[in-house]
Design a protein around this motif. Structure first.
Motif, PDB file in Angstrom:
ATOM      1  N   SER A 172      -2.198  -2.820 -10.378  1.00 18.40           N
ATOM      2  CA  SER A 172      -3.567  -2.612  -9.907  1.00 18.40           C
ATOM      3  C   SER A 172      -4.548  -3.486 -10.677  1.00 18.40           C
ATOM      4  O   SER A 172      -4.198  -4.106 -11.679  1.00 18.40           O
ATOM      5  CB  SER A 172      -3.971  -1.142 -10.068  1.00 18.40           C
ATOM      6  OG  SER A 172      -4.232  -0.845 -11.420  1.00 18.40           O
TER       7      SER A 172
ATOM      8  N   LEU B   5       1.212   6.546  -6.860  1.00 23.71           N
ATOM      9  CA  LEU B   5       0.040   7.350  -7.205  1.00 23.71           C
ATOM     10  C   LEU B   5       0.334   8.837  -7.007  1.00 23.71           C
ATOM     11  O   LEU B   5      -0.021   9.663  -7.853  1.00 23.71           O
ATOM     12  CB  LEU B   5      -1.167   6.914  -6.374  1.00 23.71           C
ATOM     13  CG  LEU B   5      -2.488   7.608  -6.683  1.00 23.71           C
ATOM     14  CD1 LEU B   5      -2.900   7.377  -8.133  1.00 23.71           C
ATOM     15  CD2 LEU B   5      -3.567   7.099  -5.735  1.00 23.71           C
ATOM     16  N   LEU B   6       0.985   9.180  -5.914  1.00 31.24           N
ATOM     17  CA  LEU B   6       1.345  10.571  -5.655  1.00 31.24           C
ATOM     18  C   LEU B   6       2.272  11.103  -6.748  1.00 31.24           C
ATOM     19  O   LEU B   6       2.044  12.191  -7.284  1.00 31.24           O
ATOM     20  CB  LEU B   6       2.019  10.705  -4.283  1.00 31.24           C
ATOM     21  CG  LEU B   6       2.548  12.095  -3.943  1.00 31.24           C
ATOM     22  CD1 LEU B   6       1.387  13.070  -3.783  1.00 31.24           C
ATOM     23  CD2 LEU B   6       3.397  12.048  -2.697  1.00 31.24           C
TER      24      LEU B   6
ATOM     25  N   LEU C 274       1.657   1.801 -12.041  1.00 31.21           N
ATOM     26  CA  LEU C 274       0.368   1.719 -11.350  1.00 31.21           C
ATOM     27  C   LEU C 274      -0.560   0.739 -12.052  1.00 31.21           C
ATOM     28  O   LEU C 274      -1.266  -0.038 -11.401  1.00 31.21           O
ATOM     29  CB  LEU C 274      -0.301   3.095 -11.289  1.00 31.21           C
ATOM     30  CG  LEU C 274       0.214   4.042 -10.224  1.00 31.21           C
ATOM     31  CD1 LEU C 274      -0.309   5.446 -10.470  1.00 31.21           C
ATOM     32  CD2 LEU C 274      -0.162   3.550  -8.843  1.00 31.21           C
TER      33      LEU C 274
ATOM     34  N   ARG D  17       2.288   1.750  -3.465  1.00 30.20           N
ATOM     35  CA  ARG D  17       1.231   2.132  -4.398  1.00 30.20           C
ATOM     36  C   ARG D  17       0.842   3.596  -4.209  1.00 30.20           C
ATOM     37  O   ARG D  17       0.692   4.349  -5.175  1.00 30.20           O
ATOM     38  CB  ARG D  17       0.002   1.242  -4.221  1.00 30.20           C
ATOM     39  CG  ARG D  17      -1.037   1.457  -5.326  1.00 30.20           C
ATOM     40  CD  ARG D  17      -2.325   0.723  -5.057  1.00 30.20           C
ATOM     41  NE  ARG D  17      -3.127   1.333  -4.007  1.00 30.20           N
ATOM     42  CZ  ARG D  17      -3.795   2.475  -4.140  1.00 30.20           C
ATOM     43  NH1 ARG D  17      -3.773   3.138  -5.259  1.00 30.20           N
ATOM     44  NH2 ARG D  17      -4.506   2.963  -3.147  1.00 30.20           N
ATOM     45  N   LYS D  18       0.691   4.014  -2.956  1.00 30.30           N
ATOM     46  CA  LYS D  18       0.321   5.407  -2.696  1.00 30.30           C
ATOM     47  C   LYS D  18       1.428   6.367  -3.141  1.00 30.30           C
ATOM     48  O   LYS D  18       1.144   7.456  -3.652  1.00 30.30           O
ATOM     49  CB  LYS D  18       0.002   5.613  -1.221  1.00 30.30           C
ATOM     50  CG  LYS D  18      -1.342   5.024  -0.834  1.00 30.30           C
ATOM     51  CD  LYS D  18      -1.641   5.247   0.623  1.00 30.30           C
ATOM     52  CE  LYS D  18      -2.980   4.630   0.985  1.00 30.30           C
ATOM     53  NZ  LYS D  18      -3.315   4.829   2.392  1.00 30.30           N
ATOM     54  N   THR D  19       2.671   5.965  -2.961  1.00 31.95           N
ATOM     55  CA  THR D  19       3.781   6.800  -3.408  1.00 31.95           C
ATOM     56  C   THR D  19       3.788   6.902  -4.926  1.00 31.95           C
ATOM     57  O   THR D  19       3.962   7.991  -5.484  1.00 31.95           O
ATOM     58  CB  THR D  19       5.121   6.237  -2.897  1.00 31.95           C
ATOM     59  OG1 THR D  19       5.084   6.176  -1.469  1.00 31.95           O
ATOM     60  CG2 THR D  19       6.297   7.096  -3.339  1.00 31.95           C
TER      61      THR D  19
ATOM     62  N   PRO E 114       0.798  -1.239   0.000  1.00 35.13           N
ATOM     63  CA  PRO E 114       0.000   0.000   0.000  1.00 35.13           C
ATOM     64  C   PRO E 114       0.828   1.285   0.000  1.00 35.13           C
ATOM     65  O   PRO E 114       0.505   2.240  -0.697  1.00 35.13           O
ATOM     66  CB  PRO E 114      -0.839  -0.121   1.270  1.00 35.13           C
ATOM     67  CG  PRO E 114      -0.990  -1.593   1.464  1.00 35.13           C
ATOM     68  CD  PRO E 114       0.315  -2.191   1.003  1.00 35.13           C
ATOM     69  N   ARG E 115       1.904   1.316   0.772  1.00 35.48           N
ATOM     70  CA  ARG E 115       2.733   2.532   0.807  1.00 35.48           C
ATOM     71  C   ARG E 115       3.409   2.801  -0.535  1.00 35.48           C
ATOM     72  O   ARG E 115       3.492   3.939  -0.976  1.00 35.48           O
ATOM     73  CB  ARG E 115       3.810   2.414   1.872  1.00 35.48           C
ATOM     74  CG  ARG E 115       3.401   3.054   3.120  1.00 35.48           C
ATOM     75  CD  ARG E 115       4.550   3.486   3.958  1.00 35.48           C
ATOM     76  NE  ARG E 115       3.903   4.075   5.105  1.00 35.48           N
ATOM     77  CZ  ARG E 115       4.333   4.006   6.309  1.00 35.48           C
ATOM     78  NH1 ARG E 115       5.452   3.402   6.570  1.00 35.48           N
ATOM     79  NH2 ARG E 115       3.667   4.559   7.288  1.00 35.48           N
TER      80      ARG E 115
END
Length: 178
Positions: free
Chosen positions: A94, A28-29, A90, A24-26, A21-22
């Motif tokens: 995903s 995405l950011l 991503l 993926r969020k990075t 998750p971290r």
């Protein structure tokens, strides 16, 4: 007592890469920031192109085109490739995939088209050279440059809309015959 046969061995399901998750969020950011900054960079190119096209002040035209070169090489090119790389990462990691849903495939093609338009059709350096002698490039040539960056902006805004609305529909690839 009947002997129970062992279940036939099957190949383990191929599991796609899924980032934590971290991560993926990075990703995405990075993707969102690069994509938004790219839209801003292209918007700046549109404004500079319009300024160089609409002015009759020859002293303003050359610096506007020179600044476009700096903006393209310092912002547009690196941001477009960061957006491309992070978007592919991503997609791979995903449920949307890269080539599974129409909207993701369309975003990919729009970004590639934006890069190609800038590389093949955009000529801010040549326009600056043409304006360096104090003569203005022809109006047709200046409007062509405006059209190139306006098309890039339209493609990026379309990709942004696809990201928000995520229209339904999966890509149907032809199946291979075995």
């Amino acid at each position: 007592m009947p002997v129970q046969e062992a279940a036939p061995r099957t190949e383990p399901a191929r599991r796609a890469w899924r980032p934590r998750p971290r991560v993926r969020k990075t990703l995405l950011l990075v993707h969102v920031v690069a994509s938004v900054a790219l839209v801003g960079s292209v918007w700046g190119l549109v404004l500079l192109n319009l300024t160089a096209t609409l002015t009759t002040d020859a002293a303003l035209v050359e610096p506007a085109y020179r600044l476009m070169t700096v903006l393209a090489f310092g912002g547009g090119i690196p941001l477009s490739f960061i957006s491309l790389a992070s978007g592919i990462a991503l997609g791979i990691g995903s449920k949307w995939g890269v080539l599974r849903h129409w909207w993701v495939l369309a975003k990919l093609l729009l970004l590639i088209a934006t890069i190609v338009f800038g590389a093949v059709l955009g000529q801010p350096e040549a326009m600056a050279e043409a304006a360096s002698g104090g003569d203005l490039p022809t109006a047709a040539r200046r409007w062509r440059e405006v059209a190139v960056v306006a098309a890039q902006l339209a493609m990026l805004l379309t990709a942004t809309g696809l990201s928000v609305f995520k229209p339904r529909g999966r890509v149907r690839w032809p199946r291979r015959r075995s």
